[in-house]
Design a protein around this motif. Sequence first.
Motif, mmCIF file in Angstrom:
data_model
loop_
_atom_site.group_PDB
_atom_site.id
_atom_site.type_symbol
_atom_site.label_atom_id
_atom_site.label_comp_id
_atom_site.label_asym_id
_atom_site.label_seq_id
_atom_site.Cartn_x
_atom_site.Cartn_y
_atom_site.Cartn_z
ATOM 1 N N ARG A 7 0.868 -1.188 0.000
ATOM 2 C CA ARG A 7 0.000 0.000 0.000
ATOM 3 C C ARG A 7 0.902 1.235 0.000
ATOM 4 O O ARG A 7 1.726 1.396 0.898
ATOM 5 C CB ARG A 7 -0.892 -0.019 1.233
ATOM 6 N N ASP A 8 0.731 2.091 -0.996
ATOM 7 C CA ASP A 8 1.578 3.286 -1.047
ATOM 8 C C ASP A 8 1.004 4.385 -0.155
ATOM 9 O O ASP A 8 -0.072 4.231 0.426
ATOM 10 C CB ASP A 8 1.824 3.751 -2.488
ATOM 11 N N HIS A 9 1.721 5.503 -0.057
ATOM 12 C CA HIS A 9 1.319 6.576 0.856
ATOM 13 C C HIS A 9 0.008 7.246 0.456
ATOM 14 O O HIS A 9 -0.589 7.938 1.265
ATOM 15 C CB HIS A 9 2.440 7.612 0.990
ATOM 16 N N ILE A 33 7.161 -2.728 -7.791
ATOM 17 C CA ILE A 33 6.424 -1.929 -6.814
ATOM 18 C C ILE A 33 7.127 -0.579 -6.626
ATOM 19 O O ILE A 33 8.298 -0.542 -6.246
ATOM 20 C CB ILE A 33 6.313 -2.665 -5.458
ATOM 21 N N GLY A 35 8.429 2.754 -4.918
ATOM 22 C CA GLY A 35 8.768 3.088 -3.538
ATOM 23 C C GLY A 35 9.718 2.119 -2.873
ATOM 24 O O GLY A 35 10.183 2.373 -1.777
ATOM 25 N N ASN A 100 3.040 -1.070 4.081
ATOM 26 C CA ASN A 100 2.879 0.275 3.540
ATOM 27 C C ASN A 100 4.243 0.829 3.187
ATOM 28 O O ASN A 100 5.193 0.714 3.967
ATOM 29 C CB ASN A 100 2.203 1.173 4.585
ATOM 30 N N THR A 101 4.338 1.430 2.009
ATOM 31 C CA THR A 101 5.587 2.058 1.605
ATOM 32 C C THR A 101 5.569 3.518 2.051
ATOM 33 O O THR A 101 4.524 4.166 1.993
ATOM 34 C CB THR A 101 5.822 1.953 0.099
ATOM 35 N N GLN A 103 6.388 7.639 2.116
ATOM 36 C CA GLN A 103 6.270 8.652 1.081
ATOM 37 C C GLN A 103 7.557 8.801 0.283
ATOM 38 O O GLN A 103 7.540 9.068 -0.913
ATOM 39 C CB GLN A 103 5.892 9.987 1.701
#
Length: 106
Positions: A7-9, A33, A35, A100-101, A103
Amino acid sequence: MVKIIFRDHTGHDSEVEAEPGSTVMEAAIRNGIPGILAECGGACACATCHVYVDETFMPLVGEPEPMEEDMLDFAFDVRPNSRLSCQIRVRDNLDGLIVNTPQKQA
């Protein structure tokens, strides 16, 4: 195969499948992916594969080893659930893992 959700920022999810025994970082790189830079290729010598492990999976993933803790000092916005994805081995009991990656990477 084990399902991993990155899940990105912004909240966008990318679902990938990973081979047990590989690392979360390897799954990210194989699947492009965003990030996850992994500049050191998984040698735990940088902090460019930093992720935040979803709280529900923290007991399964476990705490970082001392070497990883030292490298996390170089990561951006470190939190209690921060890990380097190169140090998380994919196992069957991690099916559905959400990471989660940040920012940005260090």
